[in-house]
Motif scaffolding. Structure first.
Motif, PDB file in Angstrom:
ATOM      1  N   TRP A  34       0.843  -1.194   0.000  1.00 15.80           N
ATOM      2  CA  TRP A  34       0.000   0.000   0.000  1.00 15.80           C
ATOM      3  C   TRP A  34       0.881   1.249   0.000  1.00 15.80           C
ATOM      4  O   TRP A  34       1.887   1.304   0.715  1.00 15.80           O
ATOM      5  CB  TRP A  34      -0.887   0.022   1.243  1.00 15.80           C
ATOM      6  CG  TRP A  34      -1.924  -1.050   1.279  1.00 15.80           C
ATOM      7  CD1 TRP A  34      -1.818  -2.270   1.878  1.00 15.80           C
ATOM      8  CD2 TRP A  34      -3.234  -0.999   0.698  1.00 15.80           C
ATOM      9  NE1 TRP A  34      -2.971  -2.983   1.697  1.00 15.80           N
ATOM     10  CE2 TRP A  34      -3.859  -2.235   0.976  1.00 15.80           C
ATOM     11  CE3 TRP A  34      -3.940  -0.039  -0.029  1.00 15.80           C
ATOM     12  CZ2 TRP A  34      -5.158  -2.525   0.559  1.00 15.80           C
ATOM     13  CZ3 TRP A  34      -5.223  -0.330  -0.444  1.00 15.80           C
ATOM     14  CH2 TRP A  34      -5.821  -1.559  -0.152  1.00 15.80           C
ATOM     15  N   ARG A  36       0.295   5.791  -0.299  1.00 19.04           N
ATOM     16  CA  ARG A  36      -0.726   6.823  -0.153  1.00 19.04           C
ATOM     17  C   ARG A  36      -0.201   8.161  -0.657  1.00 19.04           C
ATOM     18  O   ARG A  36       1.013   8.387  -0.684  1.00 19.04           O
ATOM     19  CB  ARG A  36      -1.185   6.940   1.295  1.00 19.04           C
ATOM     20  CG  ARG A  36      -0.128   7.465   2.256  1.00 19.04           C
ATOM     21  CD  ARG A  36      -0.644   7.404   3.701  1.00 19.04           C
ATOM     22  NE  ARG A  36       0.335   7.929   4.650  1.00 19.04           N
ATOM     23  CZ  ARG A  36       0.185   7.882   5.976  1.00 19.04           C
ATOM     24  NH1 ARG A  36      -0.927   7.342   6.505  1.00 19.04           N
ATOM     25  NH2 ARG A  36       1.102   8.385   6.773  1.00 19.04           N
ATOM     26  N   ARG A  43       3.447  10.834  -3.439  1.00 21.72           N
ATOM     27  CA  ARG A  43       3.024   9.519  -3.002  1.00 21.72           C
ATOM     28  C   ARG A  43       4.109   8.892  -2.131  1.00 21.72           C
ATOM     29  O   ARG A  43       5.300   9.016  -2.429  1.00 21.72           O
ATOM     30  CB  ARG A  43       2.734   8.637  -4.214  1.00 21.72           C
ATOM     31  CG  ARG A  43       2.092   7.315  -3.881  1.00 21.72           C
ATOM     32  CD  ARG A  43       1.405   6.719  -5.074  1.00 21.72           C
ATOM     33  NE  ARG A  43       2.256   6.613  -6.240  1.00 21.72           N
ATOM     34  CZ  ARG A  43       1.813   6.273  -7.445  1.00 21.72           C
ATOM     35  NH1 ARG A  43       0.537   6.025  -7.643  1.00 21.72           N
ATOM     36  NH2 ARG A  43       2.662   6.193  -8.446  1.00 21.72           N
ATOM     37  N   ASP A  88      -3.266  10.939   8.348  1.00 20.46           N
ATOM     38  CA  ASP A  88      -3.460   9.728   7.548  1.00 20.46           C
ATOM     39  C   ASP A  88      -4.397   9.983   6.368  1.00 20.46           C
ATOM     40  O   ASP A  88      -4.570   9.108   5.508  1.00 20.46           O
ATOM     41  CB  ASP A  88      -4.031   8.600   8.401  1.00 20.46           C
ATOM     42  CG  ASP A  88      -3.067   8.132   9.476  1.00 20.46           C
ATOM     43  OD1 ASP A  88      -3.535   7.878  10.616  1.00 20.46           O
ATOM     44  OD2 ASP A  88      -1.866   8.018   9.190  1.00 20.46           O
ATOM     45  N   ALA A  90      -5.576  10.681   2.968  1.00 17.42           N
ATOM     46  CA  ALA A  90      -4.870  10.521   1.691  1.00 17.42           C
ATOM     47  C   ALA A  90      -5.670   9.600   0.786  1.00 17.42           C
ATOM     48  O   ALA A  90      -6.614   8.937   1.227  1.00 17.42           O
ATOM     49  CB  ALA A  90      -3.477   9.929   1.920  1.00 17.42           C
ATOM     50  N   TYR A  92      -5.323   6.207  -0.933  1.00 15.66           N
ATOM     51  CA  TYR A  92      -4.533   5.001  -0.716  1.00 15.66           C
ATOM     52  C   TYR A  92      -4.570   4.124  -1.961  1.00 15.66           C
ATOM     53  O   TYR A  92      -5.645   3.855  -2.515  1.00 15.66           O
ATOM     54  CB  TYR A  92      -5.061   4.235   0.489  1.00 15.66           C
ATOM     55  CG  TYR A  92      -4.669   4.867   1.797  1.00 15.66           C
ATOM     56  CD1 TYR A  92      -5.259   6.062   2.214  1.00 15.66           C
ATOM     57  CD2 TYR A  92      -3.693   4.300   2.617  1.00 15.66           C
ATOM     58  CE1 TYR A  92      -4.883   6.680   3.407  1.00 15.66           C
ATOM     59  CE2 TYR A  92      -3.312   4.899   3.815  1.00 15.66           C
ATOM     60  CZ  TYR A  92      -3.906   6.085   4.189  1.00 15.66           C
ATOM     61  OH  TYR A  92      -3.538   6.684   5.375  1.00 15.66           O
ATOM     62  N   GLY A 112      -6.977   4.430  -6.697  1.00 16.21           N
ATOM     63  CA  GLY A 112      -6.929   4.750  -5.285  1.00 16.21           C
ATOM     64  C   GLY A 112      -8.288   4.743  -4.623  1.00 16.21           C
ATOM     65  O   GLY A 112      -9.333   4.780  -5.278  1.00 16.21           O
TER      66      GLY A 112
END
Length: 119
Positions: A34, A36, A43, A88, A90, A92, A112
């Motif tokens: 993963w 993000r 990224r 957090d 974002a 993903y 995403g």
């Protein structure tokens, strides 16, 4: 070949689980992970799991809060996110490496899924 889902809006301290459906050929042969991308930022790597599922790598920012896992019967990669923080927030992305181990930049990417952590 990779399709992420499970994003949404969650409050600070909450939990969310992302899923990524992966084609069987990729899932059986390669490491997956993963990444993000937050608004206005590049990224970044979040976590990855090697082909056997026995070795995981995590970004320092998510260690102890996020857990990556893979379910071979369903060709699915998961990201369990606990104790979420505003940083957090974002989009993903799930991605596959072209090796069994976690090396280099993944060549295969899914679309995403947006995670928004509200305070």
């Amino acid at each position: 070949q990779l399709q992420a889902s499970g994003g949404g809006l969650v409050e600070v301290g909450g939990s969310l689980r992302l899923s990524c459906a992966v084609s069987g050929r990729i899932f059986r042969n390669y490491a997956v992970g993963w990444f993000r991308q937050a608004p206005g930022k590049e990224r970044e790597f979040v976590t990855a799991l090697n082909r056997s599922g026995k070795r995981a790598s995590y970004a320092d920012s998510v260690k102890g809060r996020f857990t990556v896992s893979r379910e071979y019967a369903k060709n699915t990669l998961y990201l369990q996110m606990n104790n979420l923080k505003p940083e957090d927030t974002a989009v993903y992305y799930c991605a596959s490496y072209s090796s069994a181990g976690i090396y280099g930049t993944p060549p295969y990417w899914g679309q995403g899924t947006l995670v928004t952590v509200s305070s």
